[in-house]
Write an enzyme that holds these catalytic residues in place. Structure first.
Site, PDB file in Angstrom:
ATOM      1  CB  CYS D 148      -1.167  -0.523  -5.144  1.00  0.00           C
ATOM      2  SG  CYS D 148      -2.301   0.416  -3.817  1.00  0.00           S
ATOM      3  CG  HIS D 241       0.381   4.223  -4.071  1.00  0.00           C
ATOM      4  ND1 HIS D 241      -0.798   5.268  -4.244  1.00  0.00           N
ATOM      5  CD2 HIS D 241      -0.240   3.402  -3.404  1.00  0.00           C
ATOM      6  CE1 HIS D 241      -1.778   4.631  -4.052  1.00  0.00           C
ATOM      7  NE2 HIS D 241      -1.533   3.294  -3.575  1.00  0.00           N
TER       8      HIS D 241
END
Lengths: 351, 351, 351, 351
Positions: D148, D241
């Protein structure tokens, strides 16, 4: 259908922006006026502050110019997200000038001539507007929705009062930070913490349901005889108020199943009228043993439902349960919008 | 005074480490045995897991070798921080072998022959040990402290029961994550969330105070006739349980001041005996309108006091208040340690 | 030793209260003056705001009357926790009137005649005060401590610069909310969020270490030739700044062990002089693979140490590491206090 | 168009449920098989665990029976959300049996014959499947999407590499807890805390972009010569994130505007082919000085875009910036789904 032009008062705040976001592509309404305090007046909405809801401000709003809220604008229906102190005189000024004001503020809720309205709970209270206009001589009017904590509690209270005759409610809330607006709660007050006080909140929660569940007669509203005791806490949750209730009834249900059935079967005018913002099920009952939870259930029915769980006996009153609802959607802007939709659907507002 | 050698059962967990940290330089006790499950046995404490309390593990513990907890060790007094399922048979084995077990586990709390002890609340219940030894034929014995939520509620309940005759308590808790141990509550369950269920907790809170406030007679303990209704929630707080209580009394105090005075004036044996871990004031009453709060008040009196605030009338029962206490100090390891100190001070344990 | 009377400017804020708490029973100093803005002047400290550090405000402070900060008081040494804009002129007024001002504010850090001081890093820079007094004609003087993020970075930078010749530092911080004071960061900005900007912070962090590691000559300070690139973020942590550094050296250490040894062996004047607030080890190196962490390591050495971990090769510069320190203790009030202690121990301040 | 039946391996986990939610009413695909470990096999999905995404599990999935994942099912295309250790042999078994496996797991990313694919970055790498089938003799095949953190970094890296020749990237991440799955990160590790280590993550981030930006030749992929240094942290964020990057180029842009223009103008095959899950703008550049932020920007373009902000000079490398992306949408299930859509649109998969 030609859309009804509407204004949003206090359009730069948290709840004001929620009104705007709910009015994007609305089938009845179209935002033509955005108003706020002197500090923001003259700026575009984009200049006046960030889009708190997330991402970029929708382009249709970004370039609208903010009008000063104390200068009454040319629009017949406004949604008010003003802070309570400003709301008092400002909303009256708009009502005098002919606007129908759907207010989320607390300023006029206690006025016996101002409807405190939740469409599933007391849709007939819109008729109080007649008395209001006669008495004050306004060509417009003011309608309010209750405090966010009341709103989510009063939906199951309505269902249970109808079925079993509610007499007492002891309510302890764990409320989201968005309820305090922006900047609102300082992070140093709430991370790794609980604040066991929300000023003025308990008084509202102990009284508003009595007006909401009251009876409208020729003289106005007679309050329901329900005793409510509230304790309101702030917790580190973004959106979604959780409330623990203990309830006593005149005719207690025989068991949990009977109480749950009354909640599940509850429907009302917004559902019958198929209002655009109405939830299909205003009250959801979760099967999960550890539900409802704010992050997981607040968005149910687009934030317009109250979710109930953990129905069980109370050793002191009759039953206990937990309920959960989105405080800035159904609990604020969404509730006010549903009120306006109700009046349109009933033919009381025309384009 | 020669120090009494003690063991800590379940020394690698959250509460076990709290026991260790409280036993550093303790005037009565010295840790000579640390025991835990097979998984940790044979390792040093440092190898068995990180020091959850913060910073580095104190050097005096880091090199101690963990013994298997099911192998009874050579020590006459142990503190048990075992998980409840393991605690049942293991604590019995240690008691049979002659050890006095001060347990924080729930396993034996319901045993009518096991004292459930809070030194300020029911110090005379230590005498139940006689009956326990006679009946079970143990040379040692088991004493328990209550659940963390009960512990902090029962301190003001004792003071108010003595003064006004408590009849009903409706309690809603907002409990810290440390109460679930480590790893405990997944972060995805609690950040931006509330979990309105803690399994088994409400049953404990509704029953334990009845035993604690009960009367010890020749036949054992007669429960106090107080009806308790509990709703227990988990919130995003590290340490410190907040509890909202509504209370009814036989002889209600005339006003808030009278109730507060009863709390403030409350003192008991641990204070008279000047026990090393005893708080000077077991019950504090905060003046702050928005207190008590977990991050701000949990460390009062080294985590050994209960802080009360927001005393006010309840429209349904008689009075409402909020209380707050440190769940892993007074609510767990500190509570158990105080029990042991009480017995030493009374001459029931000798070095 | 007779204690030196001191004042705290900005005594009602977050850092001001930290100064007060550190000055309780201090061996050198005694608080006789507390000053703050007009808003608080005339009130007692207890009336002026809650004790942010937790629990009740210590009784010795609660009843002190707040003086207006712009009215120079009768005390020869003051600690300044003023906001930067107010600090500029106010600190000068106090210095003119003869007070030695130990300032935590940013206002005068860039003045080439004002020492920017960390006692382990550049204790000789106190001598810049001579030039300052000559030039400005003040009978008192101003000494500053750096920004909290700089403070914790510059301790290992000093050790590594001495050992290996530091040339480049790329630093990314994750900073605690207490660094923004109270009310400071709105909770809606930081719960379930990161804010990748702290206004003005990166400029400070990229420049201050150059002055701190610079050389004091006859003309003033010659900046160290180290290139620094900073990125500063705010995260949902109460206290404790975490910083990820990549470093390049003139003479890189052969391996991680050599770098770690240079950190571990670092000692300086505060340790030799045994200053009351000095940490035994100004730089700690944690063995834990996932350390340091703010909640677990910020209180090491009473919040006065910097903890380093995760030392490893950097594929772009030479080495990477993580460091952690308490931002309102060593990073603010504690750092300023240590500066004053240094001057007392060196005989530059007398009672 | 007739829908292609697909399976989801690891359907009961966090990422597995994200696959399911993205496949509701998907124009190309229809879920006919859900598989998971022995522990869940035989149960319905509803019995196997709660719907982590929020609210109730969609009814179309709730009653599907979970198949054991090690028993190859009758479906030609599967999405794999298996944990990496289980993914290794299991995905091979499915590929051998003829299924095309779109894997989110790390197990096969390093296999030089397995495409590591982001459709905007290296769509031609799908052709590596030919070599894979020849070499392993599988009738199906395995395609992976990157980690990710890599996924969101590699989108702007592609745009900037094309425009300016990327040579170095220093990346510090602040990663969401959902990246660790459920139960994942214990709340005691992350509330009021930062964890400066995510095991194995830095190695992935330092290597994967080299394969993604590499060139596919007759012998396989030649890695791009870009040096990457990563530091990965876990913070108290649910989803999203945040990454701070410093970048060096062969031909640095003249100014920030030129760099931003290259990001804004970047388009690729998914946009041209108008894939159902493709974002209109794969890279967004925010104007806000303090953006991007996870809670405010993660849902941009339905969680399928990377948002970039704070583009500015770096004193050590050439430029700095911040980027943000949704780690379980584009960073996991959504990325894998987009890979499958690319192959359908290119005619490489047929119903």
């Amino acid at each position: 259908m030609k859309k009804i032009p509407v204004g949003v008062l206090g359009a730069t705040g948290m709840v004001g922006q929620r009104f705007l976001s709910l009015l994007i592509d609305h089938p009845y309404f179209e935002v033509t006026v955005v108003a706020a305090s002197e500090r923001s007046a003259g700026k575009t909405l984009a200049e006046a502050g960030r889009w708190m809801i997330g991402g970029e401000m929708p382009s249709q709003f970004a370039k609208m110019t903010v009008q000063p809220v104390d200068q009454v604008g040319d629009v017949g229906l406004v949604f008010s997200a003003l802070p309570s102190d400003a709301a008092g005189p400002t909303e009256i000024a708009w009502a005098k000038a002919g606007a129908l004001v759907f207010s989320n503020a607390g300023a006029h809720r206690r006025d016996p001539l101002v409807p405190l309205l939740v469409p599933e709970v007391n849709p007939d209270h819109v008729n109080l507007l007649e008395l209001q206009r006669q008495h004050y001589g306004w060509s417009g009017g003011i309608l309010t929705n209750p405090n966010c904590t009341t709103t989510h509690a009063v939906l199951p209270m309505r269902a249970l009062h109808d079925a079993f005759g509610l007499t007492k409610v002891l309510l302890v809330s764990m409320q989201a930070i968005s309820g305090a607006g922006y900047p609102g709660v300082p992070s140093l007050d709430i991370i790794d913490n609980v604040v066991p006080l929300i000023k003025g909140e308990e008084e509202k929660v102990e009284w508003e349901p009595r007006k909401l569940l009251g009876t409208l007669g020729a003289q106005g509203i007679e309050e329901a005889q329900i005793t409510i005791s509230a304790h309101c806490n702030r917790v580190a949750v973004i959106d979604g108020h959780t409330e623990c209730l203990s309830l006593a009834f005149e005719r207690p249900p025989a068991d949990e199943a009977e109480l749950i059935a009354a909640l599940r079967e509850f429907k009302a005018e917004p559902q019958t009228l198929n209002l655009p913002s109405a939830p299909t099920h205003p009250i959801l009952v979760t099967e999960l043993a550890d539900g409802p939870q704010p992050r997981r259930d607040r968005d149910a029915e687009r934030g317009m439902a109250t979710t109930v769980g953990r129905v069980r006996r109370c050793p002191i009153l009759d039953y206990k349960l937990v309920l959960l609802g989105h405080n800035t959607l159904r609990g604020a802007a969404g509730g006010s919008l549903l009120n306006a939709e109700l009046m349109v659907a009933k033919g009381l507002i025309k384009a």
